[in-house]
Scaffold this active site. Structure first.
Site, PDB file in Angstrom:
ATOM      1  N   LYS A 192       0.880  -1.215   0.120  1.00  0.00           N
ATOM      2  CA  LYS A 192       0.080  -0.046   0.023  1.00  0.00           C
ATOM      3  C   LYS A 192       0.995   1.255   0.059  1.00  0.00           C
ATOM      4  O   LYS A 192       1.687   1.632   0.941  1.00  0.00           O
ATOM      5  CB  LYS A 192      -0.905  -0.115   1.285  1.00  0.00           C
ATOM      6  N   LYS A 245      -1.932  -1.782  -3.911  1.00  0.00           N
ATOM      7  CA  LYS A 245      -2.840  -0.414  -3.844  1.00  0.00           C
ATOM      8  C   LYS A 245      -2.196   0.818  -3.977  1.00  0.00           C
ATOM      9  O   LYS A 245      -1.124   0.742  -3.232  1.00  0.00           O
ATOM     10  CB  LYS A 245      -3.649  -0.542  -2.654  1.00  0.00           C
TER      11      LYS A 245
HETATM   12  C1  PBG Z   1      -6.975   3.851   5.300  1.00  0.00           C
HETATM   13  C2  PBG Z   1      -7.538   3.494   3.903  1.00  0.00           C
HETATM   14  C3  PBG Z   1      -7.224   4.532   2.841  1.00  0.00           C
HETATM   15  C4  PBG Z   1      -7.944   3.840   1.686  1.00  0.00           C
HETATM   16  C5  PBG Z   1      -8.226   2.807   2.138  1.00  0.00           C
HETATM   17  N1  PBG Z   1      -8.096   2.325   3.287  1.00  0.00           N
HETATM   18  C6  PBG Z   1      -6.796   5.774   2.540  1.00  0.00           C
HETATM   19  C7  PBG Z   1      -5.547   6.350   3.190  1.00  0.00           C
HETATM   20  O1  PBG Z   1      -4.665   5.405   3.277  1.00  0.00           O
HETATM   21  O2  PBG Z   1      -5.509   7.504   3.381  1.00  0.00           O
HETATM   22  C8  PBG Z   1      -7.966   4.289   0.299  1.00  0.00           C
HETATM   23  C9  PBG Z   1      -9.024   3.841  -0.456  1.00  0.00           C
HETATM   24  C10 PBG Z   1      -9.417   4.719  -1.813  1.00  0.00           C
HETATM   25  O3  PBG Z   1      -8.806   5.594  -1.990  1.00  0.00           O
HETATM   26  O4  PBG Z   1     -10.392   4.392  -2.390  1.00  0.00           O
HETATM   27  N2  PBG Z   1      -6.566   2.900   6.043  1.00  0.00           N
HETATM   28 ZN    ZN Z   2      -6.197   4.128   7.834  1.00  0.00          ZN
END
Ligand code: PBG
Ligand code: ZN
Length: 322
Positions: A192, A245
């Site tokens: 991520k 992701k």
């Molecule tokens: C936070 C989280 C995020 C997303 C999923 N879980 C955002 C972040 O890390 O700020 C993003 C999902 C998306 O943008 O569709 N735990």
């Molecule tokens: Zn988070």
């Protein structure tokens, strides 16, 4: 030889026979935002066509998904109260356990995945607990485990820790196994990246960090070897599914992941990707249907088994038509 193949491909039947990559509605996962205390649905301005949902809307959504062949949903909770210890995240009567129970009773066959992270549950908006101004990895782990347990007890099939705390998969796996919940799977947000593509989500989930950013715990977009290490680490910690992701900008990471592990892989086509396609399509600059189906095909080609996408419902309908 070349001419012959070209001629064969001009027949639709031949094209279908020779197609290497197929997207099915069952490959798609639909993310939803469920808001505590809300009745009905509230549009998310930065994500046209997406809504924050009240519990009363969930049975209709799960039936719509079932109808178009999407078999899985990813639940994000928006609690009505936040505090520094994220106590609303771990409560058995919290918004996500309630949502899971509701979805499961409406559509027992639906595979319910829950997001496990505290950023929507604390005033800091960080994915870990903040102690003396810093995100504290180790004190966050028991909170994530308790949160995963609350979701699993309510009937979640898969819990998906997205906090990017080191050791989160192992901590959750151990907690589940200790409570006779070994059948509940863990999907690791292993690769991520700290991404600007999450912009609309933070708006939707009211989870933007109140200070600093997430670069302390999410990966630097410049680093693929680091992401590879984390993918392998999550596998060793007992993850059942690994995730990459965001999506389209990270297809190289997905392909590497496919080469590194035999576990199922999920790709998350995130909020910013959804909103870019929507915005351009609304202006008539892009053909939404073709762009979405082409993008989903690219994820599958690069190695994704599952694709998490806000376009899941529309895409499934398009796939069913064609
Ligand atoms: C936070 C989280 C995020 C997303 C999923 N879980 C955002 C972040 O890390 O700020 C993003 C999902 C998306 O943008 O569709 N735990
Ligand atoms: Zn988070």
């Amino acid at each position: 030889m070349l001419n012959r193949l070209r001629r064969l491909r001009s027949s639709a039947a031949m094209r279908n026979m020779l197609r290497e990559t197929v997207v099915r509605p069952a490959n798609l996962v639909y993310p939803i935002f469920v808001r505590e205390g809300l009745r009905g649905a509230e549009p998310i301005p930065s994500m046209p066509g997406q809504y924050r949902l009240g519990l009363d809307r969930l049975s209709a959504i799960s039936k719509e998904l079932d109808h178009c062949g999407v078999q899985s949903i990813l639940v994000f909770g928006l609690p009505s109260a936040k505090d520094d210890s994220a106590s609303s995240a771990t409560s058995r009567g919290g918004i996500v356990p309630q949502a899971v129970a509701e979805l499961k009773s409406a559509t027992p066959g639906l595979v319910v995945i829950t997001d496990v992270c505290v950023c929507a549950y604390t005033p800091s908006g960080h994915c870990g607990l903040v102690i003396e101004g810093e995100v504290d990895n180790d004190s966050t782990l028991p909170v994530l485990s308790a949160m995963a347990l609350a979701h699993a007890r309510a009937g979640a099939d898969v819990v998906a820790p997205s906090a990017m705390m080191d050791g989160q998969v192992a901590a959750i796996r151990e907690a589940l196994d200790g409570e006779n919940l070994s059948a509940v799977a863990v999907m690791g947000y292993s690769a991520k990246f700290a991404s600007a593509y999450y912009g609309p989500f933070r708006d939707a989930a009211d989870s933007a960090p109140s200070f600093g950013d997430r670069s302390g715990y999410q990966h630097d977009p410049a680093n693929i070897r680091h992401a590879e290490r984390e993918l392998l680490e999550d596998e060793r910690e007992g993850a059942d599914i690994l995730m990459v992701k965001p999506g389209l900008a990270y297809l190289d990471v997905l392909l590497r992941a496919r080469q590194l592990t035999r576990l199922p892989l999920a790709a998350y086509m995130v909020s910013g990707e959804y909103s870019m396609i929507k915005a351009a399509s609304e202006r008539g600059w892009l053909d939404e249907r073709r762009i979405v189906l082409e993008s989903l095909t690219a994820f599958r080609r690069a190695g994704a088994d599952l694709i998490i996408t806000y376009h899941a419902k529309e895409a499934a309908q398009w796939l069913n038509e064609s």
